[in-house]
Each structure stands twice: as C-alpha cells, then as structure tokens.
Scaffold this active site. Structure first.
Site, PDB file in Angstrom:
ATOM      1  N   HIS A   1       0.836  -1.205   0.000  1.00 36.89           N
ATOM      2  CA  HIS A   1       0.000   0.000   0.000  1.00 36.89           C
ATOM      3  C   HIS A   1       0.871   1.255   0.000  1.00 36.89           C
ATOM      4  O   HIS A   1       0.610   2.202  -0.757  1.00 36.89           O
ATOM      5  CB  HIS A   1      -0.899   0.050   1.250  1.00 36.89           C
ATOM      6  CG  HIS A   1      -1.944  -1.009   1.304  1.00 36.89           C
ATOM      7  ND1 HIS A   1      -2.102  -1.803   2.416  1.00 36.89           N
ATOM      8  CD2 HIS A   1      -2.887  -1.402   0.414  1.00 36.89           C
ATOM      9  CE1 HIS A   1      -3.109  -2.632   2.205  1.00 36.89           C
ATOM     10  NE2 HIS A   1      -3.603  -2.417   0.992  1.00 36.89           N
TER      11      HIS A   1
ATOM     12  N   LYS B   1     -16.597  -5.467   4.829  1.00 35.26           N
ATOM     13  CA  LYS B   1     -15.699  -6.488   5.373  1.00 35.26           C
ATOM     14  C   LYS B   1     -15.816  -6.500   6.896  1.00 35.26           C
ATOM     15  O   LYS B   1     -16.380  -5.598   7.497  1.00 35.26           O
ATOM     16  CB  LYS B   1     -14.254  -6.187   4.973  1.00 35.26           C
ATOM     17  CG  LYS B   1     -14.028  -6.181   3.473  1.00 35.26           C
ATOM     18  CD  LYS B   1     -12.606  -5.814   3.136  1.00 35.26           C
ATOM     19  CE  LYS B   1     -12.389  -5.781   1.641  1.00 35.26           C
ATOM     20  NZ  LYS B   1     -11.020  -5.401   1.303  1.00 35.26           N
TER      21      LYS B   1
ATOM     22  N   ARG C   1      -3.028  -6.266  -8.382  1.00 36.90           N
ATOM     23  CA  ARG C   1      -1.897  -7.176  -8.195  1.00 36.90           C
ATOM     24  C   ARG C   1      -1.888  -8.268  -9.237  1.00 36.90           C
ATOM     25  O   ARG C   1      -0.850  -8.705  -9.686  1.00 36.90           O
ATOM     26  CB  ARG C   1      -1.960  -7.813  -6.805  1.00 36.90           C
ATOM     27  CG  ARG C   1      -1.737  -6.867  -5.675  1.00 36.90           C
ATOM     28  CD  ARG C   1      -1.942  -7.611  -4.383  1.00 36.90           C
ATOM     29  NE  ARG C   1      -3.271  -8.206  -4.375  1.00 36.90           N
ATOM     30  CZ  ARG C   1      -4.194  -7.994  -3.447  1.00 36.90           C
ATOM     31  NH1 ARG C   1      -3.932  -7.258  -2.423  1.00 36.90           N
ATOM     32  NH2 ARG C   1      -5.377  -8.559  -3.526  1.00 36.90           N
TER      33      ARG C   1
ATOM     34  N   SER D   1      -3.207  -7.560   2.629  1.00 40.02           N
ATOM     35  CA  SER D   1      -3.467  -7.507   4.070  1.00 40.02           C
ATOM     36  C   SER D   1      -3.876  -8.878   4.596  1.00 40.02           C
ATOM     37  O   SER D   1      -3.466  -9.278   5.689  1.00 40.02           O
ATOM     38  CB  SER D   1      -4.567  -6.487   4.373  1.00 40.02           C
ATOM     39  OG  SER D   1      -4.152  -5.188   4.020  1.00 40.02           O
TER      40      SER D   1
END
Length: 168
Positions: free
Chosen positions: A22, A46, A98, A136
């Site tokens: 990040h 989430k 990604r 994460s």
C-alpha cells in the site's frame, strides 16, 4: 492573479492493515497528483481485524517517514466513495491491481463509480514487482501462524498485529 488548479486523487481501502505494498502505491500515486487523499473505509462490507480508529492511526504513523507525506492527507470515510470523490473535488480514484483476479471486481467498481461521478476517473496502478504477492489478508494469515512479517508492513503495524494476536 491566476489560481493554481490542484489535481487531487483518492486512494481508498480498508487497509486492514496497511502493508508496504500500500505504501508503495501511495508513494507512486503521490507523484502523479498535487494531492493524494488516502481514504480509510470504515468497513467496506468487510469484517476488519482492526478497529477503524486503529487503522487510521496505523496509516498516519506509517506515512510519517514517507517522503510523500506532505502531499498526502489521511481521512476516514463511510458511505459511497464516489460521493467522497465529488466532495473533495478529486479528479481520480487510484486502485491497485496485483493480479488478473483483481481486475474483474475493480473494473465493476470503476464502472459504478463512473456512473455515480462521471467527472472522476479511475486509475489502476500495479504494485512494484516486489509487492505483487502481498495483501493484508496474507499478512494477517502469516502473522496468525507465527511467520515473520518484518519487511512486509510498517513497524507500527507489526507491533499492533503482535499485540492483537497475543490477546487471543
């Protein structure tokens, strides 16, 4: 006297927790715009490990040593990202990709944000090659299983994860 036009972008996320991946994207995006708003989402649908206030503190402390910190503002938000983009007069939303598996979800979100705030573009940035694998979720999984996360997250996050996992 002419007024300088400020080109502002938003980099949103739950950042649960913030990783060096990040931070790499923040550094790179901060060079593309006059100002970068790092928008920490309250939940984003989430169930975060860290409370909203903890994630804000982690992000602010992680950015204290970054060279881009004078162009970056950290805010918390709840609600629609498109609304925040309009309120802050941002011209772009930064999203990290990604892998190809990230693209479908991010593409759908970009189209919805365009529908809600036509004047705001979405810009996809790929992380530096050294962080392509990092998320994460992976960091939390490695930490839960006793793996070394040094070098994957800022020190403040490593200490926070260690403390949280000792409490369990």
């Amino acid at each position: 006297m002419t007024r300088k036009i400020v080109r502002r972008a938003i980099y949103p996320g739950t950042f649960d927790p913030v990783t060096n991946g990040h931070l790499s994207l923040i550094e790179r995006a901060s060079h593309l715009f006059d100002e970068l708003i790092v928008a920490v989402a309250r939940s984003g649908g989430k169930n975060p490990m860290f409370a909203f206030d903890e994630r804000l503190i982690f992000m602010r402390r992680a950015l204290e040593r970054e060279s881009c910190r004078h162009r970056v503002k950290v805010v918390g938000f709840d609600g629609l990202l498109a609304d925040l983009a309009v309120q802050t007069k941002s011209v772009a939303i930064i999203r990290g990709l990604r892998a190809l598996s990230d693209f479908e979800y991010e593409f759908q979100m970009a189209l919805m944000n365009r529908k809600l705030a036509r004047q705001v573009e979405t810009i996809f940035l790929m992380p530096a090659l050294s962080w392509v694998y990092l998320s994460s979720s992976i960091v939390k999984d490695v930490a839960r299983n006793g793996g070394d996360i040094s070098g994957l997250v800022p020190g403040v996050v490593k200490r926070g994860l260690d403390k949280r996992l000792r409490q369990r």
